[in-house]
Design a protein around this motif. Structure first.
Motif, short mmCIF file in Angstrom:
data_model
loop_
_atom_site.label_atom_id
_atom_site.label_comp_id
_atom_site.label_asym_id
_atom_site.label_seq_id
_atom_site.Cartn_x
_atom_site.Cartn_y
_atom_site.Cartn_z
N TRP A 279 -0.73 15.48 6.38
CA TRP A 279 0.23 14.46 5.99
C TRP A 279 0.03 14.02 4.55
O TRP A 279 -1.08 13.94 4.06
CB TRP A 279 0.14 13.24 6.91
N ALA A 280 1.14 13.70 3.92
CA ALA A 280 1.12 13.18 2.55
C ALA A 280 1.47 11.70 2.60
O ALA A 280 2.38 11.29 3.33
CB ALA A 280 2.12 13.93 1.68
N PHE A 281 0.75 10.93 1.81
CA PHE A 281 0.99 9.49 1.71
C PHE A 281 1.43 9.17 0.29
O PHE A 281 0.90 9.72 -0.67
CB PHE A 281 -0.28 8.72 2.08
N TYR A 282 2.39 8.27 0.17
CA TYR A 282 2.98 7.93 -1.13
C TYR A 282 2.85 6.44 -1.40
O TYR A 282 2.89 5.62 -0.49
CB TYR A 282 4.46 8.34 -1.15
N ARG A 283 2.70 6.12 -2.67
CA ARG A 283 2.67 4.73 -3.13
C ARG A 283 3.28 4.68 -4.53
O ARG A 283 3.29 5.67 -5.26
CB ARG A 283 1.25 4.19 -3.13
N VAL A 284 3.77 3.52 -4.91
CA VAL A 284 4.38 3.32 -6.23
C VAL A 284 3.30 3.35 -7.30
O VAL A 284 2.21 2.79 -7.12
CB VAL A 284 5.16 1.98 -6.28
N GLY B 281 0.82 -1.20 0.00
CA GLY B 281 0.00 0.00 0.00
C GLY B 281 0.85 1.24 0.00
O GLY B 281 1.75 1.39 -0.80
N GLU B 282 0.58 2.12 0.95
CA GLU B 282 1.21 3.43 0.97
C GLU B 282 1.93 3.68 2.28
O GLU B 282 1.73 2.96 3.26
CB GLU B 282 0.15 4.50 0.74
N GLU C 73 -0.90 11.35 -2.12
CA GLU C 73 -2.26 11.67 -1.70
C GLU C 73 -2.17 12.44 -0.39
O GLU C 73 -1.55 11.98 0.57
CB GLU C 73 -3.10 10.41 -1.50
N GLN C 74 -2.78 13.62 -0.36
CA GLN C 74 -2.77 14.47 0.82
C GLN C 74 -3.96 14.14 1.71
O GLN C 74 -5.08 14.05 1.24
CB GLN C 74 -2.85 15.95 0.39
#
Length: 111
Positions: free
Chosen positions: A85-90, A46-47, A80-81
């Motif tokens: 907080w910002a979340f990151y995924r491939v 996931g992220e 994705e904000q």
């Protein structure tokens, strides 16, 4: 006078636009912190929050955000904000494309 051609040049494996896109991706992962972040994201189910990425690679949150922004610009990760907080995924398929570029056909290996 006759000119002898020793070999016929082949077509480029990549079109110019594709080569530029892949070069940007390679440039993005050529920095150790970004490569570590990308490997963490690839291994995650996931992220991952930017705060966790910063802790894992032992940098400040603003520095982690900068590295993540470069990976986003290269098309390797998505952001994705959520609140502050910002979340990151491939990006699905991005690492497969990069891997395919780096694979050398067995016929090209010289023993």
């Amino acid at each position: 006078m006759r000119t002898t051609v020793c070999c016929t040049p082949g077509e480029p494996a990549l079109e110019r636009e594709e080569a530029e896109r892949m070069a940007a991706r390679l440039k993005a992962v050529a920095e150790p912190s970004r490569l570590r972040m990308l490997s963490m994201l690839a291994a995650a189910d996931g992220e991952i929050c930017v705060c966790d990425l910063a802790d894992a690679i032992e940098v400040s949150q603003p520095t982690a955000s900068h590295h993540a922004k470069v990976l986003v610009s290269a098309g390797l990760v998505e952001r994705e904000q959520r609140g502050k907080w910002a979340f990151y995924r491939v990006v699905p398929g991005a690492l497969d494309e990069l891997g395919a570029l780096l694979r050398v056909p067995a016929t090209a290996v010289v023993e």
